[in-house]
Design an enzyme around this catalytic site. Sequence first.
Site, PDB file in Angstrom:
ATOM      1  N   TYR A 103       0.846  -1.192   0.000  1.00  0.00           N
ATOM      2  CA  TYR A 103       0.000   0.000   0.000  1.00  0.00           C
ATOM      3  C   TYR A 103       0.882   1.243   0.000  1.00  0.00           C
ATOM      4  CZ  TYR A 103      -4.242   2.484   0.035  1.00  0.00           C
ATOM      5  OH  TYR A 103      -5.244   3.323  -0.370  1.00  0.00           O
ATOM      6  N   ARG A 155      -8.376  10.428  -8.888  1.00  0.00           N
ATOM      7  CA  ARG A 155      -7.534  11.105  -7.887  1.00  0.00           C
ATOM      8  C   ARG A 155      -6.831  10.038  -7.061  1.00  0.00           C
ATOM      9  NH1 ARG A 155      -8.569  11.610  -2.465  1.00  0.00           N
ATOM     10  NH2 ARG A 155      -7.045   9.992  -2.749  1.00  0.00           N
ATOM     11  N   LYS A 173      -5.857  -2.091  -1.386  1.00  0.00           N
ATOM     12  CA  LYS A 173      -6.776  -1.925  -0.247  1.00  0.00           C
ATOM     13  C   LYS A 173      -7.368  -3.255   0.162  1.00  0.00           C
ATOM     14  CE  LYS A 173      -7.608   2.228   1.180  1.00  0.00           C
ATOM     15  NZ  LYS A 173      -8.213   3.499   1.451  1.00  0.00           N
ATOM     16  N   GLU A 244     -13.391   4.682  -3.725  1.00  0.00           N
ATOM     17  CA  GLU A 244     -11.985   4.936  -3.425  1.00  0.00           C
ATOM     18  C   GLU A 244     -11.342   5.822  -4.490  1.00  0.00           C
ATOM     19  OE1 GLU A 244     -10.446   3.771  -0.713  1.00  0.00           O
ATOM     20  OE2 GLU A 244      -8.605   4.753  -1.305  1.00  0.00           O
ATOM     21  N   ASP A 245     -10.714   6.889  -4.049  1.00  0.00           N
ATOM     22  CA  ASP A 245      -9.926   7.748  -4.926  1.00  0.00           C
ATOM     23  C   ASP A 245     -10.700   8.270  -6.137  1.00  0.00           C
ATOM     24  OD1 ASP A 245      -7.955   7.562  -3.095  1.00  0.00           O
ATOM     25  OD2 ASP A 245      -6.481   6.568  -4.353  1.00  0.00           O
ATOM     26  N   ASP A 267     -14.007   5.816   1.667  1.00  0.00           N
ATOM     27  CA  ASP A 267     -12.939   5.747   2.657  1.00  0.00           C
ATOM     28  C   ASP A 267     -12.151   7.043   2.749  1.00  0.00           C
ATOM     29  OD1 ASP A 267     -11.522   4.229   4.575  1.00  0.00           O
ATOM     30  OD2 ASP A 267      -9.850   4.180   3.175  1.00  0.00           O
ATOM     31  N   ASP A 268     -11.976   7.727   1.619  1.00  0.00           N
ATOM     32  CA  ASP A 268     -11.199   8.975   1.636  1.00  0.00           C
ATOM     33  C   ASP A 268     -11.888  10.015   2.504  1.00  0.00           C
ATOM     34  OD1 ASP A 268      -9.303   8.037  -0.383  1.00  0.00           O
ATOM     35  OD2 ASP A 268     -11.041   8.119  -1.707  1.00  0.00           O
ATOM     36  N   ASN A 407      -0.560  11.670   1.302  1.00  0.00           N
ATOM     37  CA  ASN A 407       0.180  10.535   0.746  1.00  0.00           C
ATOM     38  C   ASN A 407       0.459  10.779  -0.725  1.00  0.00           C
ATOM     39  OD1 ASN A 407       0.148   8.912   3.073  1.00  0.00           O
ATOM     40  ND2 ASN A 407      -1.964   8.301   2.659  1.00  0.00           N
TER      41      ASN A 407
HETATM   42  P1  NAD Z   1      -8.842  16.347  -2.564  1.00  0.00           P
HETATM   43  O1  NAD Z   1      -8.389  16.503  -3.949  1.00  0.00           O
HETATM   44  O2  NAD Z   1     -10.273  16.063  -2.283  1.00  0.00           O
HETATM   45  O3  NAD Z   1      -8.458  17.659  -1.721  1.00  0.00           O
HETATM   46  C1  NAD Z   1      -7.264  18.376  -1.840  1.00  0.00           C
HETATM   47  C2  NAD Z   1      -7.523  19.779  -1.320  1.00  0.00           C
HETATM   48  O4  NAD Z   1      -6.275  20.454  -1.235  1.00  0.00           O
HETATM   49  C3  NAD Z   1      -8.426  20.634  -2.193  1.00  0.00           C
HETATM   50  O5  NAD Z   1      -9.357  21.296  -1.377  1.00  0.00           O
HETATM   51  C4  NAD Z   1      -7.475  21.664  -2.810  1.00  0.00           C
HETATM   52  O6  NAD Z   1      -8.107  22.913  -3.015  1.00  0.00           O
HETATM   53  C5  NAD Z   1      -6.443  21.776  -1.722  1.00  0.00           C
HETATM   54  N1  NAD Z   1      -5.151  22.299  -2.183  1.00  0.00           N
HETATM   55  C6  NAD Z   1      -4.494  22.006  -3.324  1.00  0.00           C
HETATM   56  N2  NAD Z   1      -3.338  22.710  -3.368  1.00  0.00           N
HETATM   57  C7  NAD Z   1      -3.277  23.415  -2.233  1.00  0.00           C
HETATM   58  C8  NAD Z   1      -2.334  24.334  -1.691  1.00  0.00           C
HETATM   59  N3  NAD Z   1      -1.216  24.623  -2.348  1.00  0.00           N
HETATM   60  N4  NAD Z   1      -2.591  24.872  -0.494  1.00  0.00           N
HETATM   61  C9  NAD Z   1      -3.726  24.580   0.176  1.00  0.00           C
HETATM   62  N5  NAD Z   1      -4.645  23.723  -0.291  1.00  0.00           N
HETATM   63  C10 NAD Z   1      -4.426  23.149  -1.478  1.00  0.00           C
HETATM   64  O7  NAD Z   1      -7.956  15.199  -1.939  1.00  0.00           O
HETATM   65  P2  NAD Z   1      -8.225  14.398  -0.581  1.00  0.00           P
HETATM   66  O8  NAD Z   1      -8.988  13.152  -0.849  1.00  0.00           O
HETATM   67  O9  NAD Z   1      -8.758  15.311   0.430  1.00  0.00           O
HETATM   68  O10 NAD Z   1      -6.742  13.929  -0.242  1.00  0.00           O
HETATM   69  C11 NAD Z   1      -5.752  14.884   0.027  1.00  0.00           C
HETATM   70  C12 NAD Z   1      -4.496  14.191   0.489  1.00  0.00           C
HETATM   71  O11 NAD Z   1      -4.772  13.469   1.678  1.00  0.00           O
HETATM   72  C13 NAD Z   1      -3.924  13.168  -0.499  1.00  0.00           C
HETATM   73  O12 NAD Z   1      -2.534  13.246  -0.482  1.00  0.00           O
HETATM   74  C14 NAD Z   1      -4.347  11.846   0.066  1.00  0.00           C
HETATM   75  O13 NAD Z   1      -3.441  10.812  -0.254  1.00  0.00           O
HETATM   76  C15 NAD Z   1      -4.296  12.147   1.535  1.00  0.00           C
HETATM   77  N6  NAD Z   1      -5.161  11.243   2.287  1.00  0.00           N
HETATM   78  C16 NAD Z   1      -4.602  10.590   3.321  1.00  0.00           C
HETATM   79  C17 NAD Z   1      -5.349   9.703   4.055  1.00  0.00           C
HETATM   80  C18 NAD Z   1      -4.771   8.989   5.230  1.00  0.00           C
HETATM   81  O14 NAD Z   1      -5.348   8.011   5.679  1.00  0.00           O
HETATM   82  N7  NAD Z   1      -3.659   9.443   5.757  1.00  0.00           N
HETATM   83  C19 NAD Z   1      -6.677   9.479   3.711  1.00  0.00           C
HETATM   84  C20 NAD Z   1      -7.242  10.183   2.648  1.00  0.00           C
HETATM   85  C21 NAD Z   1      -6.458  11.073   1.944  1.00  0.00           C
END
Ligand code: NAD
Length: 546
Positions: A103, A155, A173, A244-245, A267-268, A407
């Site tokens: 993963y 995404r 997953k 997912e994604d 899940d996100d 991530n």
């Molecule tokens: P998303 O695309 O829904 O959201 C990203 C957000 O970031 C958007 O609101 C965008 O406007 C904002 N953004 C982009 N560039 C930016 C900047 N320079 N400054 C401030 N904000 C900015 O994506 P998501 O599903 O919310 O996921 C975001 C990140 O979180 C990914 O890297 C994902 O891998 C990670 N994530 C981690 C976990 C975990 O379990 N740790 C779970 C889900 C998502």
Amino acid sequence: MYEKPNPSGNRSMPSGLALLRDPALNRGTGFTEAERDKYNLRGFLPPHVHSQEEQAVRVLSRLRLLTDPLEKFVALNALHDRNESLFFRVLCDNIDEMQPLVYTPTVGLACQKFGHIFQRPRGLFIGANDRGRIAKLLRNWPYQAGIIVVTDGERILGLGDLGANGMGIPVGKLSLYTACAGVHPQLCLPVTLDVGCNNGAMLEDPFYVGLRQRRVTGALYDELLEEFISAAAEVFPGVVIQFEDFANHNAFRLLKKYRDRVCTFNDDIQGTAAVALAGIYSALRITGAKFTEQKLLFLGAGEAATGIADLVVSAMVAQGLPESAARERCWAVDSRGLVVKSRTDLAVHKLPYAHSHAPVGDFLTAIKNLKPTAIIGVAAVGGTFTQAVLEEMARINERPIVFALSNPTSQAECNAEEAYRWTKGRALFACGSPFDPVKYEGKTYVPRQGNNSYIFPGVGLGAIASRARRITDAMFMGAAQTLAQLVTESDLAQGSLYPALPRIREVSAHIAAAVAETAYENGLAGKPRPADVAADVRSQMFDPRY
Ligand code: NAD
């Protein structure tokens, strides 16, 4: 409703070479003398019988000779294709070492290179050109699926649109569903909806595996999704469907559209929320501060941020705070600055967190203005928790909560070393991808992953075990509480906000029992409540040992 899987699915038990080539049944040199007679295996295998434990040692020793994580990923995939039980045994017994390979972070690279490392297909690819025949296509699957992880690849982690290459994510997953929660591999169905791809680099890559077209959108996209969801519910009654994604513009509305119609979750949005909430509960066990007095500032205002904020609000309301006051405790900065009421460019999912405040252009200024107790990085932009950001958090908080959840590792807001060094060891830190322990001024800090892999396997197992008809916010709140309760005092003493990963099956079993209890209590279960819910859950866990 599916029955408990039998070892050969709907097929009769193969023998001879066919058995050795069936990854669900193959035990390689692990077949005993008696089995070699029974299944006509004599001559196909070298004479010495190796125990599964010995086979696992052999696998690990070869794997550890490889230096490139992607090569390790390929080797593990090949094992998965050859001998499923041995693959899961290796995963279960070495989860700390294996999770980053099957993963995040390695799976991100594996998706980018999916076509280049492709060997054998796994799961189902459903293309935009399959409209009208999706149910037929699902019936090709030889097992009765209990859980589907589905992506449209738009995404993938923080890497953007990878199209059909995103298949690595549902596969990874579901491997964790089995390894971390014992969901039987035959219940697990990875699905990629190939609706096209808007990433030019993918479309130009000669080894790209998907349709060579731009994404289908609008009504055509919605019709395809509708056909898929209806067909899945028809072919696999009661199946859990995990989104997912998916990109923002689809993720929220698909969840809203289907969450009250079928047994589904995203899940996100929801899994991330539960793992983050659990991390906050753990952090507050260290500081002794009140949950309802926390102020959270998110970097990013997408699925993860909104999901976490929504669950935090629900949890604060459950502790007596009015909803509007709870929402005032969650703020976000997106790519255009602080999310405030006066902005006219906000997507609808951001509106509940658009508060009255003068516009602020950058994250550091937002911290100075708002004085949050916690910053949560979910923008997928690496390095954004700068030295100045972390020093400011340490200036205004005795123990700042710092979650760098993006991530893969390349997108992490900061690494563990930076988090501890720039807050003088005071950060209560969690990260989306794994980081090694950090030594700072004589003390060793052990950061653990604030990753939804602590949550979704248990939620899925609980839903399957109770045959839940829906997956609700109450289940995620219960999952977060359960996870936080499993963090020990010695975990907290070394700065770990989550239990050690090798305890994951125990953790998942507890979460599954909590989820199942909620299903029984709320009339959402598809079977009568067993006398011992926890034992019922455990009895359904797949054990890869032979
Ligand atoms: P998303 O695309 O829904 O959201 C990203 C957000 O970031 C958007 O609101 C965008 O406007 C904002 N953004 C982009 N560039 C930016 C900047 N320079 N400054 C401030 N904000 C900015 O994506 P998501 O599903 O919310 O996921 C975001 C990140 O979180 C990914 O890297 C994902 O891998 C990670 N994530 C981690 C976990 C975990 O379990 N740790 C779970 C889900 C998502």
